[in-house]
Scaffold this motif. Structure first.
Motif, PDB file in Angstrom:
ATOM      1  N   VAL A 192       0.855  -1.139  -0.109  1.00  0.00           N
ATOM      2  CA  VAL A 192       0.195   0.098  -0.030  1.00  0.00           C
ATOM      3  C   VAL A 192       0.729   1.381  -0.120  1.00  0.00           C
ATOM      4  O   VAL A 192       2.110   1.225   0.338  1.00  0.00           O
ATOM      5  CB  VAL A 192      -0.936   0.130   1.267  1.00  0.00           C
ATOM      6  CG1 VAL A 192      -1.840  -1.273   1.106  1.00  0.00           C
ATOM      7  CG2 VAL A 192      -0.059   0.107   2.537  1.00  0.00           C
ATOM      8  N   PRO A 193       0.450   2.275  -0.498  1.00  0.00           N
ATOM      9  CA  PRO A 193       1.043   3.654  -0.334  1.00  0.00           C
ATOM     10  C   PRO A 193       1.376   4.090   1.074  1.00  0.00           C
ATOM     11  O   PRO A 193       0.795   3.780   1.909  1.00  0.00           O
ATOM     12  CB  PRO A 193       0.410   4.696  -1.042  1.00  0.00           C
ATOM     13  CG  PRO A 193      -0.817   3.737  -1.696  1.00  0.00           C
ATOM     14  CD  PRO A 193      -1.036   2.468  -0.964  1.00  0.00           C
ATOM     15  N   GLN A 194       2.742   4.416   1.411  1.00  0.00           N
ATOM     16  CA  GLN A 194       2.851   4.938   2.843  1.00  0.00           C
ATOM     17  C   GLN A 194       2.509   5.992   3.159  1.00  0.00           C
ATOM     18  O   GLN A 194       2.334   7.056   2.218  1.00  0.00           O
ATOM     19  CB  GLN A 194       4.276   4.782   2.924  1.00  0.00           C
ATOM     20  CG  GLN A 194       5.043   3.517   2.545  1.00  0.00           C
ATOM     21  CD  GLN A 194       4.500   2.414   3.551  1.00  0.00           C
ATOM     22  OE1 GLN A 194       4.648   2.525   4.842  1.00  0.00           O
ATOM     23  NE2 GLN A 194       3.411   1.410   3.097  1.00  0.00           N
ATOM     24  N   TRP A 195       1.917   6.359   4.485  1.00  0.00           N
ATOM     25  CA  TRP A 195       1.682   7.573   4.661  1.00  0.00           C
ATOM     26  C   TRP A 195       2.631   8.163   5.915  1.00  0.00           C
ATOM     27  O   TRP A 195       3.142   7.371   6.733  1.00  0.00           O
ATOM     28  CB  TRP A 195       0.186   7.407   5.471  1.00  0.00           C
ATOM     29  CG  TRP A 195      -0.244   8.715   6.154  1.00  0.00           C
ATOM     30  CD1 TRP A 195      -0.502   9.953   5.663  1.00  0.00           C
ATOM     31  CD2 TRP A 195      -0.182   8.949   7.495  1.00  0.00           C
ATOM     32  NE1 TRP A 195      -0.568  10.844   6.520  1.00  0.00           N
ATOM     33  CE2 TRP A 195      -0.380  10.549   7.774  1.00  0.00           C
ATOM     34  CE3 TRP A 195       0.282   8.148   8.658  1.00  0.00           C
ATOM     35  CZ2 TRP A 195      -0.556  10.917   9.044  1.00  0.00           C
ATOM     36  CZ3 TRP A 195      -0.176   8.768  10.056  1.00  0.00           C
ATOM     37  CH2 TRP A 195      -0.373  10.015   9.943  1.00  0.00           C
ATOM     38  N   GLU A 196       3.083   9.209   5.721  1.00  0.00           N
ATOM     39  CA  GLU A 196       4.217  10.058   6.611  1.00  0.00           C
ATOM     40  C   GLU A 196       3.297  10.874   7.414  1.00  0.00           C
ATOM     41  O   GLU A 196       2.857  11.936   6.788  1.00  0.00           O
ATOM     42  CB  GLU A 196       5.349  10.120   6.056  1.00  0.00           C
ATOM     43  CG  GLU A 196       6.300   9.288   5.570  1.00  0.00           C
ATOM     44  CD  GLU A 196       6.779   8.420   6.569  1.00  0.00           C
ATOM     45  OE1 GLU A 196       7.019   8.691   7.857  1.00  0.00           O
ATOM     46  OE2 GLU A 196       6.973   7.257   6.128  1.00  0.00           O
ATOM     47  N   PRO A 197       3.281  10.817   8.831  1.00  0.00           N
ATOM     48  CA  PRO A 197       2.500  12.229   9.433  1.00  0.00           C
ATOM     49  C   PRO A 197       3.336  13.466   9.523  1.00  0.00           C
ATOM     50  O   PRO A 197       4.958  13.363   9.164  1.00  0.00           O
ATOM     51  CB  PRO A 197       2.737  11.531  10.958  1.00  0.00           C
ATOM     52  CG  PRO A 197       3.664  10.551  10.995  1.00  0.00           C
ATOM     53  CD  PRO A 197       3.696   9.852   9.615  1.00  0.00           C
ATOM     54  N   GLU A 198       2.627  14.423   9.247  1.00  0.00           N
ATOM     55  CA  GLU A 198       3.464  15.708   9.083  1.00  0.00           C
ATOM     56  C   GLU A 198       2.957  16.702  10.471  1.00  0.00           C
ATOM     57  O   GLU A 198       4.238  17.289  10.997  1.00  0.00           O
ATOM     58  CB  GLU A 198       3.042  16.441   8.014  1.00  0.00           C
ATOM     59  CG  GLU A 198       3.365  15.612   6.875  1.00  0.00           C
ATOM     60  CD  GLU A 198       2.760  16.283   5.473  1.00  0.00           C
ATOM     61  OE1 GLU A 198       2.264  17.438   5.668  1.00  0.00           O
ATOM     62  OE2 GLU A 198       3.161  15.672   4.230  1.00  0.00           O
ATOM     63  N   THR A 199       2.214  16.266  11.051  1.00  0.00           N
ATOM     64  CA  THR A 199       1.876  17.510  12.205  1.00  0.00           C
ATOM     65  C   THR A 199       2.239  16.666  13.676  1.00  0.00           C
ATOM     66  O   THR A 199       2.252  15.420  13.474  1.00  0.00           O
ATOM     67  CB  THR A 199       0.510  17.610  12.197  1.00  0.00           C
ATOM     68  OG1 THR A 199      -0.572  16.625  12.528  1.00  0.00           O
ATOM     69  CG2 THR A 199      -0.251  18.534  11.015  1.00  0.00           C
ATOM     70  N   GLU A 200       2.254  17.376  14.633  1.00  0.00           N
ATOM     71  CA  GLU A 200       2.630  16.611  15.841  1.00  0.00           C
ATOM     72  C   GLU A 200       1.377  15.925  16.356  1.00  0.00           C
ATOM     73  O   GLU A 200       1.606  14.767  16.716  1.00  0.00           O
ATOM     74  CB  GLU A 200       2.654  18.054  16.813  1.00  0.00           C
ATOM     75  CG  GLU A 200       3.247  17.848  18.166  1.00  0.00           C
ATOM     76  CD  GLU A 200       3.865  18.803  18.995  1.00  0.00           C
ATOM     77  OE1 GLU A 200       3.276  18.689  20.416  1.00  0.00           O
ATOM     78  OE2 GLU A 200       4.197  19.781  18.774  1.00  0.00           O
ATOM     79  N   HIS A 201       0.219  16.184  16.181  1.00  0.00           N
ATOM     80  CA  HIS A 201      -0.974  15.565  16.370  1.00  0.00           C
ATOM     81  C   HIS A 201      -0.811  14.053  15.516  1.00  0.00           C
ATOM     82  O   HIS A 201      -1.089  13.079  16.104  1.00  0.00           O
ATOM     83  CB  HIS A 201      -2.131  16.096  15.986  1.00  0.00           C
ATOM     84  CG  HIS A 201      -3.373  15.338  16.580  1.00  0.00           C
ATOM     85  ND1 HIS A 201      -3.781  14.923  17.824  1.00  0.00           N
ATOM     86  CD2 HIS A 201      -4.480  14.635  15.857  1.00  0.00           C
ATOM     87  CE1 HIS A 201      -4.635  14.375  17.956  1.00  0.00           C
ATOM     88  NE2 HIS A 201      -5.341  14.164  16.572  1.00  0.00           N
TER      89      HIS A 201
END
Length: 160
Positions: free
Chosen positions: A122-131
């Motif tokens: 699956v496409p990877q998701w990288e978090p960007e915000t602190e939350h």
């Protein structure tokens, strides 16, 4: 990937067919809604057919009443190689009012599969915000706890 969305919501009214013997919406109906939202979110993110691998930590906070407006929110919290951890919350309220209140929440793990039913990346998701980093780290901690619980649950499996 452009066009991918990691979040989605289903909205509908709780129907009389969803009621339990106590006059409230039964947990099985809520679990079905959770599974539908998790599938829709995972398929939307991955662009692939997905299957439910795990649903856990389901917490029924408050009862839902027939006639309530239901809002099932699903969000990708973490992606593995072939899996997506989807955070789900179910909110409900009077359809004539804008406020919706938390009724149930949980985590669902969906796995993308190919035409042969084999898991596929699956496409990877990288978090960007602190939350989002907090949510991802929480999903990882839950995954580790789930592995430990799974090992303990093996003692309940009876050999035929």
């Amino acid at each position: 990937m452009e066009g991918q969305e990691r979040e989605m919501s289903l909205r509908f009214l709780a129907e009389p067919a969803d009621v339990n013997f106590g006059g409230k919406v039964h947990g099985g109906a809520v679990m079905k809604w959770i599974d539908l939202a998790a599938y829709a979110c995972a398929a939307q993110w991955s662009g692939k057919y997905c299957i439910t691998a795990y649903a856990g930590g389901i917490r029924f906070v408050e009862p839902i009443h027939v006639g309530n407006m239901i809002e099932v929110n699903a969000k990708v919290l973490y992606t593995g190689r072939t899996s997506m951890h989807i955070g789900i919350d179910v909110r409900a309220g009077d359809p004539t009012e804008t406020d919706k209140y938390l009724k149930t929440h949980c985590l669902v793990i969906m796995v993308a599969v190919n035409a042969d039913g084999k898991s596929t990346p699956v496409p990877q998701w990288e978090p960007e915000t602190e939350h989002d980093i907090y949510l991802r780290d929480s999903a990882i901690r839950l995954m580790e706890m789930r592995k430990k619980i799974g090992a303990e649950m093996e003692s309940f499996v009876h050999e035929a």
